[in-house]
Scaffold this active site. Sequence first.
Site, PDB file in Angstrom:
ATOM      1  N   LYS A  12       0.842  -1.208   0.000  1.00  0.00           N
ATOM      2  CA  LYS A  12       0.000   0.000   0.000  1.00  0.00           C
ATOM      3  C   LYS A  12       0.871   1.251   0.000  1.00  0.00           C
ATOM      4  CE  LYS A  12      -3.857  -1.760   2.827  1.00  0.00           C
ATOM      5  NZ  LYS A  12      -4.545  -1.493   4.114  1.00  0.00           N
ATOM      6  N   GLU A  39      -5.610  -1.955  16.460  1.00  0.00           N
ATOM      7  CA  GLU A  39      -6.280  -3.251  16.336  1.00  0.00           C
ATOM      8  C   GLU A  39      -7.527  -3.069  15.472  1.00  0.00           C
ATOM      9  OE1 GLU A  39      -7.993  -6.715  19.098  1.00  0.00           O
ATOM     10  OE2 GLU A  39      -7.000  -5.069  20.151  1.00  0.00           O
ATOM     11  N   ASP A  68      -8.508   0.850   4.438  1.00  0.00           N
ATOM     12  CA  ASP A  68      -8.867  -0.522   4.767  1.00  0.00           C
ATOM     13  C   ASP A  68      -9.390  -1.133   3.481  1.00  0.00           C
ATOM     14  OD1 ASP A  68      -8.773  -2.429   6.969  1.00  0.00           O
ATOM     15  OD2 ASP A  68     -10.882  -2.719   6.514  1.00  0.00           O
ATOM     16  N   SER A  69      -8.874  -2.273   3.149  1.00  0.00           N
ATOM     17  CA  SER A  69      -9.206  -2.849   1.857  1.00  0.00           C
ATOM     18  C   SER A  69      -9.242  -4.358   1.975  1.00  0.00           C
ATOM     19  CB  SER A  69      -8.173  -2.409   0.813  1.00  0.00           C
ATOM     20  OG  SER A  69      -6.863  -2.575   1.302  1.00  0.00           O
ATOM     21  N   GLY A 154      -0.328  -9.117  -1.855  1.00  0.00           N
ATOM     22  CA  GLY A 154      -1.555  -9.789  -1.415  1.00  0.00           C
ATOM     23  C   GLY A 154      -2.060 -10.824  -2.412  1.00  0.00           C
ATOM     24  N   HIS A 181      -8.854  -0.644  -7.292  1.00  0.00           N
ATOM     25  CA  HIS A 181      -9.717  -0.115  -6.230  1.00  0.00           C
ATOM     26  C   HIS A 181      -9.027   1.009  -5.462  1.00  0.00           C
ATOM     27  CE1 HIS A 181      -6.970  -3.095  -4.824  1.00  0.00           C
ATOM     28  NE2 HIS A 181      -7.348  -3.039  -3.568  1.00  0.00           N
ATOM     29  N   ARG A 182      -7.706   0.876  -5.206  1.00  0.00           N
ATOM     30  CA  ARG A 182      -6.989   1.905  -4.446  1.00  0.00           C
ATOM     31  C   ARG A 182      -6.823   3.172  -5.285  1.00  0.00           C
ATOM     32  NH1 ARG A 182      -3.825  -1.225  -2.758  1.00  0.00           N
ATOM     33  NH2 ARG A 182      -5.103  -1.629  -0.921  1.00  0.00           N
TER      34      ARG A 182
END
Length: 197
Positions: A12, A39, A68-69, A154, A181-182
Amino acid sequence: MRVVLATANSGKQREFATLLAPRGFELVLQSALGIAGAEETGRSFEDNALLKAHHAAAAAGLPALADDSGLEVDALAGRPGVWSARYAGVGATDEQNNSRLIADLTGVPDERRTARYRCVLALVRGPADKQPILAQGSWEGRIGHQPAGSGGFGYDPYFIPTGLNCTAAELSAARKNALSHRGAALRDLIARLGNWA
Ligand code: ITT
């Protein structure tokens, strides 16, 4: 503007640096400031992105940007979803997560291996910011049977974007950023920035 980037994921980090540097953002990694990740107790990408951004902003005393993905696989009722990073257990490697994904899809034919990546970004001015900027993007595709490519991170070696005959890990960084998507979430974020800075 100095903004702390609330991620420990080096994949990322690379994608953000490429996309945001030209927009005048000076991204400081939370790890460079000695800040540990929050967390991730949220049940949605939105909840977790906000939680990570608020945590980093509080610890750094700076505006913060968090991502968050994850991957939603239709034949798995949307899993791994918010558990994408820890699908094979807390601390799992990308290889372990990919092995579990492929095992879970054993016997599922191509037409039912549809999936999408989703990304939600949260940008906050500080830990008490009541008007965070939320942005999102998604990328449709399907899960292949064999890994291919060494780019990205990933699940990319198994993710075949709709309309392409290769995996996301076979795309150049620039091409992935243009389609992903990012990349879409970042363009959405930039469109929502207005006079935020
Ligand atoms: P941070 O919370 O520190 O940002 P993380 O990896 O734990 O890092 P997430 O909780 O958002 O981040 O989980 C995202 C996971 O989803 C990531 O680890 C990958 O497994 C998957 N993922 C997200 N975007 C991806 C992409 O562009 N390519 C491949 N896999 C991706």
